[in-house]
Design a protein around this motif. Structure first.
Motif, PDB file in Angstrom:
ATOM      1  N   LEU A 189       0.752  -1.209  -0.197  1.00 35.54           N
ATOM      2  CA  LEU A 189       0.118   0.042   0.102  1.00 35.54           C
ATOM      3  C   LEU A 189       0.771   1.318  -0.020  1.00 35.54           C
ATOM      4  CD1 LEU A 189      -2.871   1.019  -0.010  1.00 35.54           C
ATOM      5  CD2 LEU A 189      -2.640   1.079   2.483  1.00 35.54           C
ATOM      6  N   ILE A 190       1.917   1.076   0.978  1.00 36.24           N
ATOM      7  CA  ILE A 190       2.750   2.526   0.835  1.00 36.24           C
ATOM      8  C   ILE A 190       3.352   2.586  -0.597  1.00 36.24           C
ATOM      9  CG2 ILE A 190       4.769   3.417   2.017  1.00 36.24           C
ATOM     10  CD1 ILE A 190       2.547   3.311   3.713  1.00 36.24           C
ATOM     11  N   GLU A 191       3.685   1.564  -1.304  1.00 35.77           N
ATOM     12  CA  GLU A 191       4.549   2.143  -2.688  1.00 35.77           C
ATOM     13  C   GLU A 191       3.376   2.329  -3.516  1.00 35.77           C
ATOM     14  OE1 GLU A 191       6.627  -0.862  -6.154  1.00 35.77           O
ATOM     15  OE2 GLU A 191       6.466  -1.637  -4.067  1.00 35.77           O
ATOM     16  N   GLN A 192       2.072   1.929  -3.434  1.00 38.39           N
ATOM     17  CA  GLN A 192       0.996   2.463  -4.355  1.00 38.39           C
ATOM     18  C   GLN A 192       0.749   3.677  -3.995  1.00 38.39           C
ATOM     19  OE1 GLN A 192      -2.567  -0.029  -4.418  1.00 38.39           O
ATOM     20  NE2 GLN A 192      -1.552  -1.859  -3.676  1.00 38.39           N
ATOM     21  N   TYR A 193       0.832   4.098  -2.694  1.00 38.63           N
ATOM     22  CA  TYR A 193       0.634   5.523  -2.322  1.00 38.63           C
ATOM     23  C   TYR A 193       1.885   6.448  -2.967  1.00 38.63           C
ATOM     24  CZ  TYR A 193       0.453   9.556   0.885  1.00 38.63           C
ATOM     25  OH  TYR A 193       0.460  10.971   1.189  1.00 38.63           O
ATOM     26  N   GLY A 194       2.917   6.076  -2.866  1.00 42.44           N
ATOM     27  CA  GLY A 194       4.182   6.634  -3.528  1.00 42.44           C
ATOM     28  C   GLY A 194       3.907   7.051  -4.944  1.00 42.44           C
ATOM     29  N   ILE A 195       3.565   6.078  -5.604  1.00 42.37           N
ATOM     30  CA  ILE A 195       3.374   6.000  -7.093  1.00 42.37           C
ATOM     31  C   ILE A 195       2.284   7.183  -7.486  1.00 42.37           C
ATOM     32  CG2 ILE A 195       2.602   4.685  -9.259  1.00 42.37           C
ATOM     33  CD1 ILE A 195       3.759   2.201  -8.011  1.00 42.37           C
ATOM     34  N   PHE A 196       1.050   6.919  -6.617  1.00 42.40           N
ATOM     35  CA  PHE A 196      -0.041   7.876  -6.708  1.00 42.40           C
ATOM     36  C   PHE A 196       0.258   9.311  -6.551  1.00 42.40           C
ATOM     37  CE2 PHE A 196      -3.262  10.427  -4.081  1.00 42.40           C
ATOM     38  CZ  PHE A 196      -3.978  10.623  -4.947  1.00 42.40           C
TER      39      PHE A 196
END
Length: 305
Positions: free
Chosen positions: A60-67
């Protein structure tokens, strides 16, 4: 003034960042969109393959960074349901929402401003009593219930207007009335109380003592000063009109951003939900800035340093 506007724009970046962060994590609490996109008989391999294709297999944190990286480039992603850029989908629906919200805003101001002035100047009369009853009713009726009643009366029983959809001006009447009804009551009540307060002020008594015409005293002095709190409420209500259009567009099958948001939530279309919420938050920020500028225009004593 320019320095104040630039400072507010700088603060707006942090506001939008906070909104984007909140909507990102809250939207993930609704569940996995893959379970809706695939049939129940889908295999585990098919589920994992689709999750990898959508980028949902990452932490989830990686998805947030991409977002956040995409957001910095004004890239709000592609819709999971439609496979198209979210901004393009919003751009296709935005004119319909702006048409509905703009019509409701104009309608509410055309009715509420004269009603508020009449109610303040004609206290104790039948007109004031009727306006007061209307205000109480207008602030008590939910938008969705009013929309259903309008459809039953004017579209089903009397068949004067269509039940929903978009196309002609007849399609716009019922949803605009339903959306504007609460705002009419709110602005009328606020303007009435503000004008009554201004009519009892010293400067109004001084203007009357100088022999100015009542129309001049009310129009050039009292009403102008009474508009300051009204502008604040109208600015907030513009955002509420866009937010309220979510319910109104659903009731009247109006193909706007509000209906698109409901569909995106039902299908757990995370990028599309995020894009719409960020857009609405941006509208709130811009409207509040315009309201602050109008304060200084209406009252030169207000200065921003």
């Amino acid at each position: 003034m320019l320095a104040y506007i630039l400072r507010r724009c700088f603060y707006a970046i942090f506001v939008l960042y906070g909104v984007a962060t909140i909507v990102f994590f809250i939207s993930r609490l609704t569940g996995d969109p893959v379970s809706i996109m695939l049939p129940p008989e889908a295999t585990v391999e098919q589920v994992e393959q689709l999750r990898r294709a959508l980028g949902l297999d990452k932490p989830l944190i990686e998805q947030y960074g991409i977002f956040l990286a995409n957001l910095a480039q004004l890239n709000l992603g592609d819709s999971l349901r439609y496979g198209e850029p979210a901004l393009r989908l919003i751009g296709e629906r935005l004119p319909a929402t702006m048409q509905l919200a703009g019509t409701a805003l104009v309608l509410s101001l055309l009715i509420s401003v004269p009603a508020g002035i009449i109610s303040a100047l004609k206290r104790g009369t039948l007109s004031e009593s009727g306006i007061t009853v209307f205000v109480l009713i207008g602030q008590s009726i939910p938008v969705f219930w009013l929309g259903i009643v309008l459809i039953m009366l004017f579209a089903v029983h009397w068949t004067i207007f269509p039940t929903g959809g978009i196309g002609t001006w007849q399609h716009l009447v019922l949803p605009a009335v339903a959306l504007a009804f609460n705002m009419i009551a709110l602005v009328t009540r606020l303007l009435r109380s503000s004008l009554i307060e201004q009519m009892g002020s010293d400067y109004v008594r001084t203007a009357r003592a100088k022999g100015l015409l009542p129309r001049s005293v009310v129009g050039k002095h009292a009403v102008r000063n009474s508009l300051l709190p009204v502008i604040t409420v109208v600015g907030l209500e513009i955002g509420s009109l866009l937010g309220g259009s979510v319910v109104t567009e659903t009731v009247f099958a109006w193909p706007g951003v509000g209906q698109l948001l409901i569909q995106a939530i039902n299908y757990r279309d995370f990028p599309l939900v995020q894009a719409i919420i960020i857009l609405l938050a941006g509208v709130f920020v811009i409207v509040n800035l315009i309201v602050d500028v109008l304060y200084a225009v209406l009252d030169p004593r207000i200065q921003y340093k």
